[in-house]
Structure formats: C-alpha cells, structure tokens
Design a protein around this motif. Structure first.
Motif, PDB file in Angstrom:
ATOM      1  N   THR A  71      49.608  17.023   9.369  1.00 23.39           N
ATOM      2  CA  THR A  71      50.492  15.982   9.918  1.00 23.39           C
ATOM      3  C   THR A  71      49.509  14.571   9.546  1.00 23.39           C
ATOM      4  OG1 THR A  71      49.004  15.983  12.007  1.00 23.39           O
ATOM      5  CG2 THR A  71      51.011  17.492  11.818  1.00 23.39           C
ATOM      6  N   GLY A  72      48.343  14.572   9.160  1.00 23.77           N
ATOM      7  CA  GLY A  72      47.508  13.284   9.078  1.00 23.77           C
ATOM      8  C   GLY A  72      47.194  12.844  10.307  1.00 23.77           C
ATOM      9  N   THR A  73      46.678  13.710  11.533  1.00 14.35           N
ATOM     10  CA  THR A  73      46.445  13.261  12.695  1.00 14.35           C
ATOM     11  C   THR A  73      44.778  13.574  12.621  1.00 14.35           C
ATOM     12  OG1 THR A  73      48.602  13.679  13.366  1.00 14.35           O
ATOM     13  CG2 THR A  73      46.797  13.395  14.928  1.00 14.35           C
ATOM     14  N   ILE A  74      44.260  12.609  13.488  1.00 16.73           N
ATOM     15  CA  ILE A  74      42.717  12.612  13.742  1.00 16.73           C
ATOM     16  C   ILE A  74      42.793  13.701  14.958  1.00 16.73           C
ATOM     17  CG2 ILE A  74      40.523  11.679  14.200  1.00 16.73           C
ATOM     18  CD1 ILE A  74      41.705  10.975  11.608  1.00 16.73           C
ATOM     19  N   VAL A  75      42.139  14.915  14.627  1.00 10.26           N
ATOM     20  CA  VAL A  75      41.998  15.877  15.708  1.00 10.26           C
ATOM     21  C   VAL A  75      40.661  15.830  16.650  1.00 10.26           C
ATOM     22  CG1 VAL A  75      41.486  18.580  16.203  1.00 10.26           C
ATOM     23  CG2 VAL A  75      42.759  17.744  14.357  1.00 10.26           C
ATOM     24  N   TYR A  76      39.591  15.231  16.139  1.00 10.35           N
ATOM     25  CA  TYR A  76      38.565  14.922  16.827  1.00 10.35           C
ATOM     26  C   TYR A  76      37.648  13.657  16.075  1.00 10.35           C
ATOM     27  CZ  TYR A  76      33.737  15.125  18.635  1.00 10.35           C
ATOM     28  OH  TYR A  76      32.575  14.807  19.033  1.00 10.35           O
ATOM     29  N   ALA A  77      37.080  12.805  16.860  1.00  8.48           N
ATOM     30  CA  ALA A  77      36.387  11.680  16.405  1.00  8.48           C
ATOM     31  C   ALA A  77      35.386  11.487  17.449  1.00  8.48           C
ATOM     32  CB  ALA A  77      37.109  10.423  16.194  1.00  8.48           C
ATOM     33  N   ASN A  78      34.022  11.152  16.866  1.00 12.03           N
ATOM     34  CA  ASN A  78      32.814  11.040  17.626  1.00 12.03           C
ATOM     35  C   ASN A  78      32.866   9.530  18.332  1.00 12.03           C
ATOM     36  OD1 ASN A  78      31.552   9.329  15.741  1.00 12.03           O
ATOM     37  ND2 ASN A  78      30.707  11.280  14.829  1.00 12.03           N
ATOM     38  N   GLU A  79      31.958   9.202  18.956  1.00 11.83           N
ATOM     39  CA  GLU A  79      31.832   7.879  19.391  1.00 11.83           C
ATOM     40  C   GLU A  79      31.304   6.686  18.708  1.00 11.83           C
ATOM     41  OE1 GLU A  79      27.632   9.624  19.052  1.00 11.83           O
ATOM     42  OE2 GLU A  79      29.621  10.506  19.755  1.00 11.83           O
ATOM     43  N   ASN A  80      31.378   6.947  17.256  1.00 10.35           N
ATOM     44  CA  ASN A  80      31.225   6.170  16.232  1.00 10.35           C
ATOM     45  C   ASN A  80      32.624   5.492  15.892  1.00 10.35           C
ATOM     46  OD1 ASN A  80      28.442   6.319  15.927  1.00 10.35           O
ATOM     47  ND2 ASN A  80      28.836   8.092  14.733  1.00 10.35           N
ATOM     48  N   PHE A  81      33.534   6.379  16.233  1.00 10.56           N
ATOM     49  CA  PHE A  81      35.247   5.726  16.039  1.00 10.56           C
ATOM     50  C   PHE A  81      35.971   5.926  17.264  1.00 10.56           C
ATOM     51  CE2 PHE A  81      33.675   7.238  11.986  1.00 10.56           C
ATOM     52  CZ  PHE A  81      34.154   6.604  11.083  1.00 10.56           C
ATOM     53  N   PRO A  82      35.853   4.892  18.087  1.00  9.64           N
ATOM     54  CA  PRO A  82      36.358   4.758  19.509  1.00  9.64           C
ATOM     55  C   PRO A  82      37.848   4.502  19.399  1.00  9.64           C
ATOM     56  CG  PRO A  82      35.100   2.999  19.054  1.00  9.64           C
ATOM     57  CD  PRO A  82      34.535   3.884  18.140  1.00  9.64           C
ATOM     58  N   GLY A  83      38.637   5.359  19.789  1.00  5.98           N
ATOM     59  CA  GLY A  83      40.069   5.262  19.832  1.00  5.98           C
ATOM     60  C   GLY A  83      40.668   6.018  18.672  1.00  5.98           C
ATOM     61  N   TYR A  84      40.141   6.788  17.837  1.00 11.00           N
ATOM     62  CA  TYR A  84      40.351   7.162  16.611  1.00 11.00           C
ATOM     63  C   TYR A  84      41.100   8.439  16.755  1.00 11.00           C
ATOM     64  CZ  TYR A  84      40.203   7.488  11.378  1.00 11.00           C
ATOM     65  OH  TYR A  84      40.604   7.484  10.197  1.00 11.00           O
ATOM     66  N   GLN A  85      40.665   9.252  17.738  1.00  9.74           N
ATOM     67  CA  GLN A  85      41.051  10.604  17.965  1.00  9.74           C
ATOM     68  C   GLN A  85      42.590  10.646  18.586  1.00  9.74           C
ATOM     69  OE1 GLN A  85      38.483  13.412  20.064  1.00  9.74           O
ATOM     70  NE2 GLN A  85      39.822  14.309  21.199  1.00  9.74           N
ATOM     71  N   GLY A  86      43.446  11.588  18.020  1.00 12.36           N
ATOM     72  CA  GLY A  86      44.827  11.498  18.193  1.00 12.36           C
ATOM     73  C   GLY A  86      45.934  10.373  17.339  1.00 12.36           C
ATOM     74  N   ILE A  87      45.227   9.837  16.513  1.00 15.62           N
ATOM     75  CA  ILE A  87      46.027   8.948  15.847  1.00 15.62           C
ATOM     76  C   ILE A  87      46.545   9.376  14.835  1.00 15.62           C
ATOM     77  CG2 ILE A  87      45.913   6.520  14.315  1.00 15.62           C
ATOM     78  CD1 ILE A  87      44.056   5.437  16.456  1.00 15.62           C
ATOM     79  N   ASN A  88      47.709   9.356  14.174  1.00 13.30           N
ATOM     80  CA  ASN A  88      48.460   9.868  13.136  1.00 13.30           C
ATOM     81  C   ASN A  88      48.252   8.696  12.032  1.00 13.30           C
ATOM     82  OD1 ASN A  88      50.096  10.562  10.835  1.00 13.30           O
ATOM     83  ND2 ASN A  88      51.267  11.781  12.677  1.00 13.30           N
ATOM     84  N   VAL A  89      47.103   8.894  11.300  1.00 16.89           N
ATOM     85  CA  VAL A  89      46.791   7.897  10.134  1.00 16.89           C
ATOM     86  C   VAL A  89      47.804   8.000   9.166  1.00 16.89           C
ATOM     87  CG1 VAL A  89      45.022   7.523   8.398  1.00 16.89           C
ATOM     88  CG2 VAL A  89      44.330   8.162  10.780  1.00 16.89           C
ATOM     89  N   GLN A  90      48.277   9.139   8.741  1.00 12.77           N
ATOM     90  CA  GLN A  90      49.398   9.341   7.824  1.00 12.77           C
ATOM     91  C   GLN A  90      50.618   8.297   8.283  1.00 12.77           C
ATOM     92  OE1 GLN A  90      50.111  13.409   6.526  1.00 12.77           O
ATOM     93  NE2 GLN A  90      52.550  12.990   6.561  1.00 12.77           N
ATOM     94  N   ALA A  91      51.160   8.585   9.382  1.00 12.71           N
ATOM     95  CA  ALA A  91      52.287   7.880   9.748  1.00 12.71           C
ATOM     96  C   ALA A  91      51.987   6.372   9.541  1.00 12.71           C
ATOM     97  CB  ALA A  91      52.640   8.170  11.279  1.00 12.71           C
ATOM     98  N   VAL A  92      50.736   5.827  10.015  1.00  5.82           N
ATOM     99  CA  VAL A  92      50.273   4.187  10.026  1.00  5.82           C
ATOM    100  C   VAL A  92      50.728   3.863   8.681  1.00  5.82           C
ATOM    101  CG1 VAL A  92      48.692   2.771  10.205  1.00  5.82           C
ATOM    102  CG2 VAL A  92      48.876   4.579  11.942  1.00  5.82           C
TER     103      VAL A  92
END
Length: 295
Positions: A71-92
């Motif tokens: 799906t191109g979605t961020i499944v998990y991102a740590n504290e270095n990428f706030p707000g990244y988790q759950g974003i569908n990068v592919q769709a963007v």
C-alpha cells in the motif's frame, strides 16, 4: 524507463533520476528536517521535485521506518519522524505527480540495489545488514525481498542476544543493535576517551596504537559476529552483505569475517561475508529497481 528515486532519511533526503543501467542523473541532496513533522517533510520533497524534475516515468521511494510495500503506508516510525506513522506515502506522491509510485523500507531498498548492481549480483539468496545508529536487515530469497506477514520481516537489529541486557528503543532488552551498532561502539569508545565520537576517529586512534581502544573494538566485533553466526545458522545463506559508513574499513570487514567463521559450525562456513559496494547510493538505486526490475 527513467525513474525518479528518492531516499528519505532522518537527516537528509537524496533524489536522482536512475536509468536501467543503475546510472544516476540530476542528483540532489536536501535536509530532511524530519523533526518538523511528516507533512513538512513530504511537502518539501514535493516542492523540490516540482522545481527540478520533469522527465520521469515513475517514482521509487526508499525510506527509514517500517513500510507496507503493497500500500505504500508507513507501518511504524520512531520519534525521529513525528507524524509519519500511518501516512500513505505512495498515495501522496501519486496524487502530486500522476505516475506509478512504489515505497520500500530503506534497508530492503539497499538490498535490492546490491542485488542488481552491487555485491549481490552473483546471488539469488543473501542477507543484507547495515550498521549505523541501529542495525537494519533485509532477507533476499530468490532475488526478492522477503517481507513476512506484516511486511516488516528482517528486523535483525532486534534479535535478542543478551536476555535481560540493555533496554532497546523497541522496548525489549538485549537487542543486537544495542551491542553491535556503530552507536554501541562509539558509546564504549567514549568511555576510553570522550573525543572518540565517531568511527573515523576510533580507527585513526587504533592505527596510532591505542591498545585500550583496540580491545573495545575487538569486543564490538565479537558482538557483530555473534549476531552473524546466529543468522547464518538460521538461514544458511550463500552470502551476507554488510554495509554502513563504518564498514568502509576493509580491516574491519576482515576482522568480522575471521571472527564470525571461527564461531560457527563447520558445515556453515561456506557463507561469504561481503562488503556492500554501493555506499550511500544503495537506497536510491534500490528504490529505482522496484520499477526497473519488477517481480
């Protein structure tokens, strides 16, 4: 086909057009400013593309964090990428540029780069590990990255080697990367001398005859090798490719190779432990291969 490859890291983001020969054109590097949030990060990358790139047929993205490649979605991102988790990068990016987009975890992308253009060209199966702030891993089987049930296979940095040991950022205790990452080496080296803040200074001091620091390095190599032995005994791979900035040291690669083979069962010693060839271009090239050599 001309692929616009993007390699998103916490500190910097690289962009380049990549052709089917693995050649890079119009290379650019920008500050990620990831700590300012995912929207800021993706908005800046989009703006740079619109200002500098017009002629491309597809976009391939390598990114830090865990990715659902389907799906191109961020499944998990740590504290270095706030707000990244759950974003569908592919769709963007598909919405902004109207071309096919594929997204992959950065180490998986690096493994693909090494498979088609680097140290993995001669192998259909191999493991790829990168040593840096943590330890990243990818499992290549039949020239394809093995994803696992939730698209997050290959987290070798969280192989538990010291039960009850140091607490890891993942919440577990005794993870491989707490002992075998470059971060772990620097932490121990700074106990000898607080000026030993990176691998370059550490190796320069060892070359100058610092025996105490040499002992720190030997213990660290043992930690790396212990992890590699466990992985070899599980997968029995023909090759393990190791990369990361610190692995540019040929002396270090040989130390790891020698120590690892001294610890493993004889019937596994045919494994080749190889230095990655593509350096910091591996993610870019690997991102492009998702379109250049689709499964």
């Amino acid at each position: 086909m001309r692929v616009l490859a993007i390699d998103i890291g916490g500190t910097s983001t690289k962009l380049s057009i990549v052709n089917k020969k693995g050649e890079l054109f119009q290379f650019r590097e920008m500050d990620s400013e990831a700590m300012q949030g995912a929207d800021h990060l993706l908005r800046n990358i989009t703006a740079v593309i619109k200002e500098n790139y017009t002629d491309f047929d597809a976009i391939g993205i390598s990114t830090a964090s865990q990715v659902n490649h389907q799906t191109g979605t961020i499944v998990y991102a740590n504290e270095n990428f706030p707000g990244y988790q759950g974003i569908n990068v592919q769709a963007v990016f598909e919405a902004n540029f109207g071309v096919p987009v594929k997204v992959e975890n950065d180490v998986n992308a690096a493994a693909l780069g090494e498979k088609f253009f680097g140290a993995g060209k001669a192998f259909r199966d191999f493991l790829c590990l990168t040593y840096g702030t943590g330890i990243g891993g990818a499992i290549v089987i039949d020239s394809t990255v093995y994803k696992g049930l939730n698209s997050v296979a290959g987290e070798v940095g969280h192989l538990v080697l010291h039960q009850g040991g140091l607490k890891c950022t993942c919440g577990c205790y005794g993870c491989y990367e707490m002992y075998g990452s470059t971060t772990a080496l620097v932490k121990e080296a700074m106990k000898v001398n607080p000026n030993y803040v990176n691998g370059r200074k550490i190796f320069a001091s060892i070359a100058g005859g610092d025996r105490e620091l040499e002992e720190v390095l030997e213990k660290w190599v043992l930690e790396i090798s212990t992890g590699l032995v466990s992985l070899t005994h599980i997968f029995n791979p023909p090759a393990i490719i190791i990369g990361g900035g610190i692995m540019e040291q040929d002396q270090l690669i040989e130390m790891i190779r020698k120590k690892t083979k001294s610890l493993m069962i004889d019937s596994f010693k045919d494994v080749q432990i190889l230095k990655a060839k593509l350096g910091n271009q591996a993610g870019l090239i690997g991102a492009a291969t998702m379109h250049l050599f689709p499964n």
